[in-house]
Design a protein around this motif. Structure first.
Motif, PDB file in Angstrom:
ATOM      1  N   MET A 251       0.684  -1.374   0.157  1.00 11.58           N
ATOM      2  CA  MET A 251       0.151   0.050  -0.079  1.00 11.58           C
ATOM      3  C   MET A 251       1.254   0.732   0.244  1.00 11.58           C
ATOM      4  O   MET A 251       1.717   1.110   1.098  1.00 11.58           O
ATOM      5  N   PRO A 252       0.422   2.686  -0.941  1.00  9.35           N
ATOM      6  CA  PRO A 252       1.285   3.521  -1.231  1.00  9.35           C
ATOM      7  C   PRO A 252       0.915   3.861   0.396  1.00  9.35           C
ATOM      8  O   PRO A 252      -0.635   3.771   0.977  1.00  9.35           O
ATOM      9  N   PRO A 253       1.710   5.384   0.810  1.00 10.26           N
ATOM     10  CA  PRO A 253       1.342   5.135   1.888  1.00 10.26           C
ATOM     11  C   PRO A 253       0.319   6.640   2.260  1.00 10.26           C
ATOM     12  O   PRO A 253      -0.188   6.993   3.146  1.00 10.26           O
ATOM     13  N   GLN A 254       0.084   7.489   0.393  1.00 11.75           N
ATOM     14  CA  GLN A 254      -1.096   7.718   0.306  1.00 11.75           C
ATOM     15  C   GLN A 254      -2.490   7.324   1.130  1.00 11.75           C
ATOM     16  O   GLN A 254      -3.271   8.052   0.739  1.00 11.75           O
ATOM     17  N   ALA A 255      -2.670   6.183   0.696  1.00 10.46           N
ATOM     18  CA  ALA A 255      -3.530   5.375   1.238  1.00 10.46           C
ATOM     19  C   ALA A 255      -3.810   4.939   2.157  1.00 10.46           C
ATOM     20  O   ALA A 255      -4.917   4.342   2.587  1.00 10.46           O
ATOM     21  N   ALA A 256      -3.095   5.523   3.489  1.00 16.16           N
ATOM     22  CA  ALA A 256      -3.242   4.971   4.222  1.00 16.16           C
ATOM     23  C   ALA A 256      -4.657   5.354   5.678  1.00 16.16           C
ATOM     24  O   ALA A 256      -4.549   4.574   6.042  1.00 16.16           O
ATOM     25  N   ALA A 257      -4.938   6.239   4.672  1.00 20.91           N
ATOM     26  CA  ALA A 257      -6.410   7.035   5.582  1.00 20.91           C
ATOM     27  C   ALA A 257      -7.632   7.015   4.812  1.00 20.91           C
ATOM     28  O   ALA A 257      -8.621   6.575   5.504  1.00 20.91           O
TER      29      ALA A 257
ATOM     30  N   PRO B 147     -11.457   0.803 -12.627  1.00 23.41           N
ATOM     31  CA  PRO B 147     -10.844   0.849 -12.929  1.00 23.41           C
ATOM     32  C   PRO B 147      -9.619   2.451 -12.249  1.00 23.41           C
ATOM     33  O   PRO B 147     -10.103   3.581 -11.535  1.00 23.41           O
ATOM     34  N   ALA B 148      -8.338   2.323 -12.428  1.00 24.01           N
ATOM     35  CA  ALA B 148      -7.353   3.128 -12.000  1.00 24.01           C
ATOM     36  C   ALA B 148      -8.205   4.455 -12.158  1.00 24.01           C
ATOM     37  O   ALA B 148      -7.966   6.014 -12.062  1.00 24.01           O
ATOM     38  N   ALA B 149      -8.805   5.423 -13.347  1.00 24.05           N
ATOM     39  CA  ALA B 149      -9.030   6.120 -13.926  1.00 24.05           C
ATOM     40  C   ALA B 149     -10.178   6.736 -13.410  1.00 24.05           C
ATOM     41  O   ALA B 149     -10.124   7.776 -13.473  1.00 24.05           O
ATOM     42  N   TYR B 150     -11.398   5.676 -13.314  1.00 20.61           N
ATOM     43  CA  TYR B 150     -12.892   5.810 -12.979  1.00 20.61           C
ATOM     44  C   TYR B 150     -12.426   6.422 -10.827  1.00 20.61           C
ATOM     45  O   TYR B 150     -12.674   7.382 -10.642  1.00 20.61           O
ATOM     46  N   LEU B 151     -11.344   5.876 -10.165  1.00 21.22           N
ATOM     47  CA  LEU B 151     -11.032   6.536  -9.411  1.00 21.22           C
ATOM     48  C   LEU B 151     -10.411   7.384  -9.205  1.00 21.22           C
ATOM     49  O   LEU B 151     -10.624   8.771  -8.127  1.00 21.22           O
ATOM     50  N   ALA B 152      -9.594   8.068  -9.502  1.00 19.04           N
ATOM     51  CA  ALA B 152      -8.686   8.927 -10.103  1.00 19.04           C
ATOM     52  C   ALA B 152     -10.229  10.220 -10.101  1.00 19.04           C
ATOM     53  O   ALA B 152      -9.408  10.984  -9.666  1.00 19.04           O
TER      54      ALA B 152
ATOM     55  N   HIS C 184     -12.645  14.971  -8.796  1.00 21.84           N
ATOM     56  CA  HIS C 184     -15.110  15.162  -8.449  1.00 21.84           C
ATOM     57  C   HIS C 184     -14.274  16.634  -6.729  1.00 21.84           C
ATOM     58  O   HIS C 184     -15.686  17.436  -7.014  1.00 21.84           O
ATOM     59  N   PHE C 185     -14.792  15.434  -5.409  1.00 19.78           N
ATOM     60  CA  PHE C 185     -14.427  15.498  -4.608  1.00 19.78           C
ATOM     61  C   PHE C 185     -13.162  16.387  -4.228  1.00 19.78           C
ATOM     62  O   PHE C 185     -14.476  17.242  -3.786  1.00 19.78           O
ATOM     63  N   GLN C 186     -12.608  16.734  -4.726  1.00 18.92           N
ATOM     64  CA  GLN C 186     -11.605  18.310  -5.078  1.00 18.92           C
ATOM     65  C   GLN C 186     -12.725  19.247  -5.505  1.00 18.92           C
ATOM     66  O   GLN C 186     -12.314  20.703  -4.840  1.00 18.92           O
ATOM     67  N   THR C 187     -13.362  19.388  -6.722  1.00 17.07           N
ATOM     68  CA  THR C 187     -14.396  20.228  -7.064  1.00 17.07           C
ATOM     69  C   THR C 187     -15.486  20.401  -6.332  1.00 17.07           C
ATOM     70  O   THR C 187     -15.854  20.857  -7.742  1.00 17.07           O
ATOM     71  N   ASP C 188     -15.619  20.040  -5.378  1.00 13.74           N
ATOM     72  CA  ASP C 188     -16.747  19.930  -5.084  1.00 13.74           C
ATOM     73  C   ASP C 188     -18.201  19.638  -6.446  1.00 13.74           C
ATOM     74  O   ASP C 188     -19.738  19.417  -6.129  1.00 13.74           O
ATOM     75  N   GLU C 189     -18.209  18.802  -7.436  1.00 17.23           N
ATOM     76  CA  GLU C 189     -19.283  17.974  -8.509  1.00 17.23           C
ATOM     77  C   GLU C 189     -19.145  16.833  -7.590  1.00 17.23           C
ATOM     78  O   GLU C 189     -20.755  16.553  -7.884  1.00 17.23           O
ATOM     79  N   ARG C 190     -18.421  16.729  -6.410  1.00 16.66           N
ATOM     80  CA  ARG C 190     -19.023  15.494  -5.760  1.00 16.66           C
ATOM     81  C   ARG C 190     -18.828  15.852  -4.144  1.00 16.66           C
ATOM     82  O   ARG C 190     -17.673  16.106  -3.603  1.00 16.66           O
TER      83      ARG C 190
ATOM     84  N   ALA D 178      -9.935  13.703   0.002  1.00 15.13           N
ATOM     85  CA  ALA D 178      -9.267  13.986  -1.132  1.00 15.13           C
ATOM     86  C   ALA D 178      -8.326  15.245  -1.461  1.00 15.13           C
ATOM     87  O   ALA D 178      -6.990  15.143  -2.628  1.00 15.13           O
ATOM     88  N   MET D 179      -8.195  15.872  -0.251  1.00 16.60           N
ATOM     89  CA  MET D 179      -7.891  17.739  -0.804  1.00 16.60           C
ATOM     90  C   MET D 179      -6.333  17.236  -0.298  1.00 16.60           C
ATOM     91  O   MET D 179      -5.772  18.542  -0.235  1.00 16.60           O
ATOM     92  N   MET D 180      -6.378  16.119   0.427  1.00 13.01           N
ATOM     93  CA  MET D 180      -4.869  16.220   0.970  1.00 13.01           C
ATOM     94  C   MET D 180      -3.715  15.135   0.215  1.00 13.01           C
ATOM     95  O   MET D 180      -2.427  14.878   0.502  1.00 13.01           O
ATOM     96  N   LEU D 181      -4.613  14.275  -1.349  1.00 15.75           N
ATOM     97  CA  LEU D 181      -3.575  14.658  -2.258  1.00 15.75           C
ATOM     98  C   LEU D 181      -3.906  15.389  -3.926  1.00 15.75           C
ATOM     99  O   LEU D 181      -4.419  16.306  -3.949  1.00 15.75           O
ATOM    100  N   ASP D 182      -2.033  15.182  -3.421  1.00 12.49           N
ATOM    101  CA  ASP D 182      -1.609  15.586  -5.006  1.00 12.49           C
ATOM    102  C   ASP D 182      -2.558  15.250  -5.911  1.00 12.49           C
ATOM    103  O   ASP D 182      -2.411  13.656  -6.291  1.00 12.49           O
ATOM    104  N   GLU D 183      -1.466  15.154  -7.193  1.00 12.71           N
ATOM    105  CA  GLU D 183      -1.637  14.501  -8.253  1.00 12.71           C
ATOM    106  C   GLU D 183      -1.026  12.916  -8.298  1.00 12.71           C
ATOM    107  O   GLU D 183      -1.791  11.989  -8.599  1.00 12.71           O
TER     108      GLU D 183
END
Length: 204
Positions: A22-28, A51-56, A61-67, A76-81
């Motif tokens: 598991m990458p450290p970014q997924a810990a939370a 699919p990774a593309a769907y999850l990304a 969308h969570f970052q931009t409030d579309e969701r 989501a805001m804790m994650l960079d690209e």
């Protein structure tokens, strides 16, 4: 007793292996979605094997409030690209139980389908311009490509909450706005029925 011990050990080894990769970014994320990615009813959806593309896309969308979701927004805001990519690819690599012999449209006799949820899933309601769910999400809701996620075995409460979110306009960003249009045509009874149908699709 030995079989139970062996089974428990196998589960522990599997969970440890998943955590090791598991990458450290997924810990939370695993606090709710678990190291299996299968989530928990009334808490978090199953995202294993999507699919990774769907999850990304969903994280963005969570970052931009579309969701809109009070829990997922700060996560989501804790994650960079790079974090979005690493997290998405890891969950995509996890095993998702799927129906072994999903029934395609045309393989079921419409006259024999009596369950409301199954009717909507397989036949839709063309008098209301409501296509079947499987037309986009695939047989038994196994998911299709990067845009139409799996529904088979997904938690009923999650499916129901998302259909209501599309109705309320708190979720958007889907392909051509299809889900927003479709969800608004469903009654509360139909939403519950179709959610229960897909949640109970047998997966192995």
């Amino acid at each position: 007793m030995k079989k139970l011990v062996f089974f428990a050990s196998a589960l522990a080894i599997s969970a440890f292996s998943a955590q090791a990769d598991m990458p450290p970014q997924a810990a939370a994320c695993v606090a709710c979605h678990q190291t299996t990615g299968l989530g928990m009813p009334n808490l978090a959806p199953s995202i294993a094997g999507m699919p990774a593309a769907y999850l990304a896309t969903q994280l963005k969308h969570f970052q931009t409030d579309e969701r809109q979701n009070a829990i997922m927004k700060p996560m989501a805001m804790m994650l960079d690209e790079a974090g979005i990519q690493a997290t998405s690819e890891w969950f995509a690599s996890l095993t998702l139980p799927q129906p072994t012999q999903p029934a395609f449209r045309g393989e079921k006799n419409p006259q024999e389908i009596t369950d409301l949820g199954e009717k909507l899933a397989y036949l839709g309601d063309w008098e209301r311009d409501l296509p079947s769910c499987v037309a986009c999400h695939g047989p038994e809701g196994v998911g299709v490509g990067d845009s139409f996620p799996h529904l088979a075995g997904q938690h009923a409460d999650y499916i129901e909450s998302q259909l209501k979110a599309w109705q309320a306009g708190t979720r958007a960003g889907d392909v051509n706005g299809i889900m927003g249009v479709m969800a608004k045509k469903l009654t509360a009874e139909e939403i519950t029925a179709v959610a229960q149908y897909f949640a109970n699709v047998e997966a192995k």
